[in-house]
Design an enzyme around this catalytic site. Sequence first.
Site, PDB file in Angstrom:
ATOM      1  N   LEU A 228       0.823  -1.210   0.000  1.00  0.00           N
ATOM      2  CA  LEU A 228       0.000   0.000   0.000  1.00  0.00           C
ATOM      3  C   LEU A 228       0.857   1.261   0.000  1.00  0.00           C
ATOM      4  O   LEU A 228       1.757   1.399   0.830  1.00  0.00           O
ATOM      5  CB  LEU A 228      -0.916   0.012   1.242  1.00  0.00           C
ATOM      6  N   ILE A 229       0.563   2.143  -0.931  1.00  0.00           N
ATOM      7  CA  ILE A 229       1.093   3.503  -0.927  1.00  0.00           C
ATOM      8  C   ILE A 229      -0.083   4.424  -0.629  1.00  0.00           C
ATOM      9  O   ILE A 229      -1.112   4.352  -1.315  1.00  0.00           O
ATOM     10  CB  ILE A 229       1.730   3.884  -2.281  1.00  0.00           C
ATOM     11  N   GLY A 237       6.064   7.257  -8.475  1.00  0.00           N
ATOM     12  CA  GLY A 237       7.008   6.165  -8.697  1.00  0.00           C
ATOM     13  C   GLY A 237       7.481   5.495  -7.433  1.00  0.00           C
ATOM     14  O   GLY A 237       8.430   4.685  -7.468  1.00  0.00           O
ATOM     15  N   GLY A 239       5.935   3.289  -5.488  1.00  0.00           N
ATOM     16  CA  GLY A 239       5.635   1.855  -5.443  1.00  0.00           C
ATOM     17  C   GLY A 239       6.714   1.035  -6.134  1.00  0.00           C
ATOM     18  O   GLY A 239       7.054  -0.069  -5.688  1.00  0.00           O
ATOM     19  N   GLU A 262       0.262 -12.624  -3.402  1.00  0.00           N
ATOM     20  CA  GLU A 262      -1.027 -13.176  -2.972  1.00  0.00           C
ATOM     21  C   GLU A 262      -2.179 -12.324  -3.492  1.00  0.00           C
ATOM     22  O   GLU A 262      -2.300 -11.161  -3.132  1.00  0.00           O
ATOM     23  CB  GLU A 262      -1.086 -13.231  -1.447  1.00  0.00           C
TER      24      GLU A 262
END
Length: 411
Positions: A228-229, A237, A239, A262
């Site tokens: 999560l960002i 950028g 992530g 997952e």
Amino acid sequence: MEDAITARLKKLVSNSNEALEFRLIRDLDDLNSKEAVFKPEMTYQVFGDREIIFGYGELNVQLFYSAGCLETYLGMTYKEKVNEKCDGVEADEVLTKIATKLAPNVHYSLSNFTNSLSKDETFIPYGELKHSFSVNDQGAKRQFVVYKADMNYKGFKEYHQRVQTFLLWYIDAALFIDLDDDQWQYFNLFEKYTTPMGTTRYATVGFATVYRYYAYPQHIRPRIAQFLILPPFRRMGLGTHLLQTIYREYIGREEVKDITVESPSEVFQRLRNYVDALNCSMLPSFEPENLRQGFSDKMIIEARDHLKINKKQARIVYEILRLRATNVANPEEYQAYRIDVKKRLNIPFKRKQNEELKIERALKNVNKGTYTKENGLPSDEQRKEILQQEYEFLEEEYKMVVKRLEYAVDL
């Protein structure tokens, strides 16, 4: 026509996505700045599938966090509230519903929360520094760091309990992980900034969790579970840097079989495709002249040995990079690419078709020729149409990755 009471009650229904606001507080000015506000993408995991709150007029629910250590404030304001005695109905217990999902020691007093902001003055990220980098944000240079931690670091458990609450609002069907399981590892991203007074501070930007699964006979298979960002830091950028940091942590280890993900969302899969394509483009087997020859065992081996990418993901990367190397203005070259991808997309249907044929033959033998074919498979014409739709969607996804690759920089 509806009566006056019904009309009034309808006005006391709020969209929970609109009513809830977040802030990451770096200084007292952020408490009143509209620029500091960001919204949830979903609230159904707290307020139900309809994502509504009943009983309040002009409702505003406030969930504030100190930017660094994430001290938390929860409050709400409204202009009108339903009256149980007069209206015969109760208002939703908004704060209670949210509080049950939050970490302990939430502040319900804004003054107590503002006093707690001083804790950020001494806050330092937990764990080991793994990556430091800067980005140019509209002409301003901003510094970021990634730390890897686990529950052995004093105070980290309490920090993670706070940061993981953001999952509820941004990750579909989010679940909190078992913090007592020592196979989890945590990667936390922060902005390292300087206050007007010249002191260094750290602000929470995002995080990822990785579970180290056992793989026979003496290997592990790290699986990225959560990633999560936070909204104020997207489209910068970041992530990519966080994912590359995770890759670098595991790629060089002999015991790592491959790195998996997952149940990735579309957004994360797009990020993963971009990073994997960027990394694979530097391998000899993925050079343009080799890509045009088709997917090869050499690509599988190199992607696995050098980047810990499994066969399925290596095939996706091959298709992205081959599209990049394909002259779509050349009819023959473009057609060869489409046929190659569609053959792969058609494999599950062919497998299902073969299974149906086996069942059909078996039943004919049992019923001595009286068997009537009835299966759920689409006709050839329907399958061609479905296949074309699948391909068109996939190509659009790939084009977005290819476009981003044109502007890629080394990380």
